[in-house]
Design an enzyme around this catalytic site. Structure first.
Site, PDB file in Angstrom:
ATOM      1  N   LYS A   1      -5.456  -4.026  -5.569  1.00 44.80           N
ATOM      2  CA  LYS A   1      -4.993  -2.869  -4.855  1.00 44.80           C
ATOM      3  C   LYS A   1      -4.736  -1.532  -5.861  1.00 44.80           C
ATOM      4  CE  LYS A   1      -4.879  -4.754  -0.953  1.00 44.80           C
ATOM      5  NZ  LYS A   1      -6.055  -4.604  -0.089  1.00 44.80           N
TER       6      LYS A   1
ATOM      7  N   SER B   1      -1.128  -1.239  -0.816  1.00 50.42           N
ATOM      8  CA  SER B   1       0.083  -2.317  -0.563  1.00 50.42           C
ATOM      9  C   SER B   1       1.412  -1.609  -1.364  1.00 50.42           C
ATOM     10  CB  SER B   1      -0.061  -3.679  -0.850  1.00 50.42           C
ATOM     11  OG  SER B   1       1.172  -4.166  -1.157  1.00 50.42           O
TER      12      SER B   1
ATOM     13  N   TYR C   1      -3.887 -10.068  -7.048  1.00 53.84           N
ATOM     14  CA  TYR C   1      -3.931  -9.285  -5.823  1.00 53.84           C
ATOM     15  C   TYR C   1      -3.439  -8.029  -5.998  1.00 53.84           C
ATOM     16  CZ  TYR C   1      -2.094  -7.756  -1.558  1.00 53.84           C
ATOM     17  OH  TYR C   1      -1.933  -7.009  -0.361  1.00 53.84           O
TER      18      TYR C   1
END
Ligand code: UFG
Length: 347
Positions: A160, A131, A156
């Protein structure tokens, strides 16, 4: 040597981006096996994929956190040539409230999967669903892949960053692996059949599902989070990419991995349109293409939002031979058709 020669494992293949990618893989003649633990989707999506593709795609219910079950699954499917790894939790706010859930779901499932693939002792082409969040607050826009990776803005985002590092380190140590991390900007839209799309559970956190749910009457009004940013109209700029274009970037990445003879090949690519669109511009476009008047108000800034986040996509254009094709208007219209379709079905 692709297509019917290649069997691709798609983890999280019943999710939003996964389901669209499965359809594109099928269109290109790849053999597919989906695994999904149904934690954020349902078997209904499989039925819809099968309908769109007029086929019966292989699916196994598997939680990749389960080491034993993952071991058995990979040993039974030791003929896979490639993996597209989508399976992960993805709600930024939830990750702040429950970071361990994110580290356990997103990291242990990745390491379990890689560990079993490593033991196959065969060439594996691996694509990781990453992302733009890995860039944190960007220093430069448009963002190139050379933008420094800063402290993640959320657990989060950190999963990644860590996921990318794990894959890079594995590729460096093991010449059976070649890998690409795709850094998605803001995926929106739905398949043109309007049979698959994004299905947010509860109140949507993302802008476009909030817009379509407001337009159809599920939500009363949209709040624009801030109009005092230093941007063209004061609202935030993002790079909204049609999910089908994004799905196709995975096919191009597979092509790149399959045709690349470099040992220990690992690379990262931004996947966006290269164009920034403000929240207010997006609302205007939605109104124009759908003929709806959207009920919205201006509210406070949302914590953690950056003013501008859009991609420089020249690296993906050049090295993946990939370009986005759909406009923001196309994307919004497909989101709207999907919203209407799922609501019609409920009636
Ligand atoms: N927004 C509103 N009102 C809403 C929802 C969103 O004004 O009700 C605004 C946000 O403030 C932001 C823009 O719409 O300016 C887009 O917001 P989204 O929540 O749709 O998307 P983000 O850019 O915040 O997040 C996306 C992905 C995340 C990823 C992040 C950074 O959804 O997974 O980009 O790459 F982490």
């Amino acid at each position: 040597m692709k297509n019917s020669m290649s069997k691709i494992l798609v983890t999280g293949g019943l999710g939003y981006i996964g389901s669209h990618t499965v359809v594109e893989l099928h269109n290109q003649g790849y053999e597919i096996i989906i695994v999904d633990d149904l934690s954020n989707t349902s078997l209904d999506v499989l039925k819809r994929i099968n309908k769109i593709t007029n086929s019966s795609i292989n699916y196994v219910n598997l939680d990749l956190k389960n080491v034993e079950a993952t071991k058995i699954f990979i040993s039974e499917n030791n003929d896979i040539d490639g993996v597209i790894h989508f399976a992960a939790s993805k709600a930024v706010g939830e990750s702040v409230d429950n970071p361990l859930k994110y580290y356990i779901n997103n990291i242990s499932s990745l390491t379990n999967l890689l560990n079993e693939l490593k033991d196959l002792n065969k060439k594996i082409n691996f694509i990781f669903s990453s992302s733009a969040t890995v860039y944190g607050k960007p220093i430069n826009v448009p963002i190139t892949e050379l933008e420094p990776i800063k402290n993640a803005e959320s657990p989060y985002g950190n999963t990644k960053q860590i996921g990318e590092e794990i894959i890079r380190d594995l590729v460096n140590s093991n010449s059976n692996f070649k890998a690409i991390s795709l850094r998605y900007f803001n995926p929106i839209g739905a398949h043109l059949s309007a049979m698959i799309g994004e299905l947010p559970i509860g109140v949507p956190q993302n802008l476009v599902p909030y817009i379509t749910q407001t337009a159809i009457g599920i939500r009363k009004e949209l709040t624009v989070f801030g109009n005092d940013y230093l941007t063209i109209d004061g609202s935030c700029l993002r790079d909204y990419i049609h999910v089908v274009d994004l799905a196709k970037a995975h096919i191009k990445s597979l092509d790149k991995l399959i045709s690349n003879d470099d040992k220990n090949y690992y690379d990262t690519f931004n996947i966006g349109t290269g164009k920034g669109t403000s929240v207010l511009e997006l609302i205007k476009s939605f109104e124009n293409v759908t003929g709806n008047k959207l009920n919205f108000k201006i509210g406070d800034r949302r914590k953690g939002d950056v003013a501008e986040c859009f991609a420089d996509v020249s690296k993906a254009n050049k090295f993946l031979n990939w370009n986005s094709e759909f406009s923001v208007e196309d994307s919004l219209l497909s989101s709207w058709n999907w919203e209407k379709n799922i609501n019609n079905e409920k009636l």
